[in-house]
Design an enzyme around this catalytic site. Structure first.
Site, short mmCIF file in Angstrom:
data_model
loop_
_atom_site.label_atom_id
_atom_site.label_comp_id
_atom_site.label_asym_id
_atom_site.label_seq_id
_atom_site.Cartn_x
_atom_site.Cartn_y
_atom_site.Cartn_z
N ASP A 141 0.86 -1.18 0.00
CA ASP A 141 0.00 0.00 0.00
C ASP A 141 0.90 1.23 0.00
O ASP A 141 2.00 1.21 0.55
CB ASP A 141 -0.90 0.02 1.25
CG ASP A 141 -1.97 -1.07 1.21
OD1 ASP A 141 -2.48 -1.36 0.11
OD2 ASP A 141 -2.31 -1.59 2.28
N ASP A 159 -7.07 -1.62 -4.69
CA ASP A 159 -8.15 -1.26 -3.77
C ASP A 159 -9.11 -0.25 -4.42
O ASP A 159 -10.32 -0.31 -4.20
CB ASP A 159 -7.58 -0.67 -2.48
CG ASP A 159 -6.73 -1.67 -1.72
OD1 ASP A 159 -6.94 -2.88 -1.85
OD2 ASP A 159 -5.83 -1.21 -0.98
#
Length: 186
Positions: A141, A159
């Site tokens: 991330d 995401d």
């Protein structure tokens, strides 16, 4: 209602009003979008991993940082503190969901293009994060938003694909139900 080939009360042939919609032609062609999400996701993760130092924020805007983080859990780091079984648990979920959504995609009707796009986005996001889980043991991330000391959990392009796909599914369930109701009436 007069059937095709039957005469109506007026003596004229009337076309049958068909309430069924044709299947979506070549529904799996929408998987190009899933592939695009995967390529964009893995490319941006590789850039982030190559250019950023772990957990060292780089301010882009007053409310947005690039921050390399590794998430061994799921969304919002769910189950991240466990010893490693969750890696395989989430991998199985990603594979199962991708197969199920692909099967669903093959059954779409011609008027369900938004649904096809939504499913493809979710599949692409799931497979992008699956790659990370299988290769690294965690999901990379790097997108981090914050306001007044409150930080939203970091996320990635996969995401974003999953989120946009979920929004599309909700939108389609609302609009699609109205469309199906009009079809049944008319």
């Amino acid at each position: 209602m007069a059937e095709r080939g039957e005469l109506s009360v007026s003596g004229k042939r009337e076309p049958r009003k068909d309430t069924q919609v044709e299947p979506l032609r070549r529904p799996l062609r929408w998987l190009w979008l899933a592939a695009a999400v995967i390529v964009l996701d893995l490319g941006t993760k590789a850039l982030a991993a190559g250019l950023l130092s772990y957990a060292q924020p780089v301010e882009v805007l007053p409310f947005f940082n690039l921050t390399l983080l590794h998430n061994t859990g799921a969304a919002f780091s769910f189950l991240a503190g466990h010893p490693g079984w969750q890696r395989w648990f989430f991998a199985v979920i990603a594979v199962g969901a991708s197969i199920g959504l692909t099967i669903w995609m093959t059954r779409l009707k011609a008027d369900e293009k938004l649904l096809a796009v939504s499913l493809a986005l979710i599949i692409g996001g799931a497979l992008g994060n699956l790659y990370d889980r299988l290769v690294h043991g965690y999901v990379v991330d790097f997108l981090s938003f914050h306001v007044a000391g409150w930080y939203y959990p970091a996320f990635n392009v996969a995401d974003i694909g999953i989120t946009l796909g979920a929004i599309g599914l909700i939108w389609e369930s609302t609009l699609g139900e109205r469309r199906r109701a009009r079809r049944r009436q008319g």
